[in-house]
Design a protein around this motif. Sequence first.
Motif, PDB file in Angstrom:
ATOM      1  N   LEU A   9       0.845  -1.211   0.000  1.00  0.00           N
ATOM      2  CA  LEU A   9       0.000   0.000   0.000  1.00  0.00           C
ATOM      3  C   LEU A   9       0.875   1.254   0.000  1.00  0.00           C
ATOM      4  O   LEU A   9       0.620   2.201   0.724  1.00  0.00           O
ATOM      5  N   MET A  12       2.128   3.953  -4.850  1.00  0.00           N
ATOM      6  CA  MET A  12       1.215   3.560  -5.931  1.00  0.00           C
ATOM      7  C   MET A  12       0.046   2.741  -5.385  1.00  0.00           C
ATOM      8  O   MET A  12      -1.123   3.016  -5.690  1.00  0.00           O
ATOM      9  N   VAL A  74       6.181 -12.940  -1.475  1.00  0.00           N
ATOM     10  CA  VAL A  74       4.797 -12.771  -0.995  1.00  0.00           C
ATOM     11  C   VAL A  74       3.889 -13.822  -1.641  1.00  0.00           C
ATOM     12  O   VAL A  74       3.068 -14.453  -0.958  1.00  0.00           O
ATOM     13  N   GLY A 123       2.373   6.708 -13.165  1.00  0.00           N
ATOM     14  CA  GLY A 123       2.949   7.260 -11.945  1.00  0.00           C
ATOM     15  C   GLY A 123       1.939   7.494 -10.836  1.00  0.00           C
ATOM     16  O   GLY A 123       0.781   7.046 -10.921  1.00  0.00           O
TER      17      GLY A 123
HETATM   18  P1  NAD Z   1       6.696   2.013  -2.609  1.00  0.00           P
HETATM   19  O1  NAD Z   1       8.048   1.669  -2.083  1.00  0.00           O
HETATM   20  O2  NAD Z   1       6.092   3.325  -2.272  1.00  0.00           O
HETATM   21  O3  NAD Z   1       5.638   0.875  -2.170  1.00  0.00           O
HETATM   22  C1  NAD Z   1       5.952  -0.487  -2.036  1.00  0.00           C
HETATM   23  C2  NAD Z   1       5.282  -0.958  -0.763  1.00  0.00           C
HETATM   24  O4  NAD Z   1       5.459  -2.376  -0.626  1.00  0.00           O
HETATM   25  C3  NAD Z   1       5.890  -0.323   0.504  1.00  0.00           C
HETATM   26  O5  NAD Z   1       4.854   0.365   1.214  1.00  0.00           O
HETATM   27  C4  NAD Z   1       6.428  -1.512   1.294  1.00  0.00           C
HETATM   28  O6  NAD Z   1       6.289  -1.378   2.694  1.00  0.00           O
HETATM   29  C5  NAD Z   1       5.564  -2.647   0.757  1.00  0.00           C
HETATM   30  N1  NAD Z   1       6.128  -3.972   0.957  1.00  0.00           N
HETATM   31  C6  NAD Z   1       7.375  -4.406   0.654  1.00  0.00           C
HETATM   32  N2  NAD Z   1       7.492  -5.716   0.979  1.00  0.00           N
HETATM   33  C7  NAD Z   1       6.297  -6.101   1.481  1.00  0.00           C
HETATM   34  C8  NAD Z   1       5.792  -7.323   2.000  1.00  0.00           C
HETATM   35  N3  NAD Z   1       6.550  -8.418   2.072  1.00  0.00           N
HETATM   36  N4  NAD Z   1       4.521  -7.369   2.442  1.00  0.00           N
HETATM   37  C9  NAD Z   1       3.740  -6.259   2.384  1.00  0.00           C
HETATM   38  N5  NAD Z   1       4.160  -5.057   1.911  1.00  0.00           N
HETATM   39  C10 NAD Z   1       5.422  -4.987   1.468  1.00  0.00           C
HETATM   40  O7  NAD Z   1       6.795   1.824  -4.189  1.00  0.00           O
HETATM   41  P2  NAD Z   1       5.768   2.372  -5.293  1.00  0.00           P
HETATM   42  O8  NAD Z   1       6.245   3.683  -5.806  1.00  0.00           O
HETATM   43  O9  NAD Z   1       4.375   2.220  -4.775  1.00  0.00           O
HETATM   44  O10 NAD Z   1       6.041   1.315  -6.475  1.00  0.00           O
HETATM   45  C11 NAD Z   1       5.491   0.009  -6.442  1.00  0.00           C
HETATM   46  C12 NAD Z   1       5.787  -0.660  -7.771  1.00  0.00           C
HETATM   47  O11 NAD Z   1       5.206   0.108  -8.826  1.00  0.00           O
HETATM   48  C13 NAD Z   1       7.283  -0.781  -8.094  1.00  0.00           C
HETATM   49  O12 NAD Z   1       7.511  -2.016  -8.706  1.00  0.00           O
HETATM   50  C14 NAD Z   1       7.534   0.386  -9.050  1.00  0.00           C
HETATM   51  O13 NAD Z   1       8.616   0.151  -9.930  1.00  0.00           O
HETATM   52  C15 NAD Z   1       6.212   0.425  -9.787  1.00  0.00           C
HETATM   53  N6  NAD Z   1       5.892   1.737 -10.391  1.00  0.00           N
HETATM   54  C16 NAD Z   1       6.058   2.883  -9.673  1.00  0.00           C
HETATM   55  C17 NAD Z   1       5.751   4.110 -10.253  1.00  0.00           C
HETATM   56  C18 NAD Z   1       5.929   5.395  -9.482  1.00  0.00           C
HETATM   57  O14 NAD Z   1       5.886   6.472 -10.115  1.00  0.00           O
HETATM   58  N7  NAD Z   1       6.100   5.354  -8.150  1.00  0.00           N
HETATM   59  C19 NAD Z   1       5.258   4.164 -11.570  1.00  0.00           C
HETATM   60  C20 NAD Z   1       5.050   2.969 -12.270  1.00  0.00           C
HETATM   61  C21 NAD Z   1       5.377   1.759 -11.662  1.00  0.00           C
END
Ligand code: NAD
Length: 296
Positions: A9, A12, A74, A123
Amino acid sequence: MTTIAFIGLGNMGGPMAANLVKAGHSVTGFDLSPASCDQARSDGASIAASTVDAVRDADIVVTMLPAGRHVLSVWADILPSVKEGALLIDCSTVDVESARKAHVMAREQGRDLASLDAPVSGGVGGAKGATLTFMTGGTKEAFDRAEPILSSMGKKVVHCGEAGAGQAAKICNNMILGISMIGVAEAFVLAEKLGLSHQALFDVASTSSGQCWSLTTYCPVPGPVPASPANNGYKPGFAAALMLKDLKLAQEAALASGASTPLGAEAAQLYALFNNAGHEGDDFSGIINFIRGQRD
Ligand code: NAD
């Protein structure tokens, strides 16, 4: 109303889960970060005590995690506990090999589970505004089941092909983006040396054969496109760290598949240097300053 588990959560996943709640679904979430769980709770999701607890009653499970190793770990934990016939959708950006492995793990459960890789572009703004584009890989049946759910979080949902095809589309697209941004940045730097104004180059190239998204939507110099991060101190936007991640995934895939991608390799190198110089948190279009020679 569909019963949905949402794991991851973060920046994104948080707003994506909130949009599923808004669309009237019953959402149970889990994240390792208590702050992310608190935000999701205030957005109307229930919060479970663990990943396994989150998925028990879910018809659909969505994961939105940092990288392939998190997704595989996971999925290995939750697969034995998901309902028979459940659909698992991974929206994270991961390497193609891990994406395919996740599909195999689901199939090997032998309980009629369906799976889809469904990375996104758009994004955090797209996640908040439910305007993401989803590129998906998996069976047509899995796609048809996922489509209405993904449509609650995005404006476009594309079925790219079988397992891993969504991730393949994502890294190919972002390799084009990384290369084209460097190309546009180099053209502006050359124009500066030649005494050509930014606006003049923009006016010509944006209506000529140099036209591309990196120029006309995300112009790396301030002025011609007022909404581009160049007008806002290169605040992301799309962070350079994420661009580097995607370019590395493209290079891994090129190596594994035997594809020749010399410009993709060069782009990955340049973004690695840009990141190492302390610009991981800058918008990726800030690479123009690095190319110009302002390295700090
Ligand atoms: P983020 O780091 O904000 O969120 C990832 C979340 O996963 C974190 O809150 C973390 O605590 C949680 N997490 C990690 N391991 C876990 C587990 N074992 N159990 C439960 N929760 C767990 O990253 P984000 O920006 O939300 O990006 C998520 C994905 O989306 C990535 O793969 C990223 O490359 C992709 N993405 C991001 C963007 C962007 O602009 N931020 C755009 C397109 C794609």
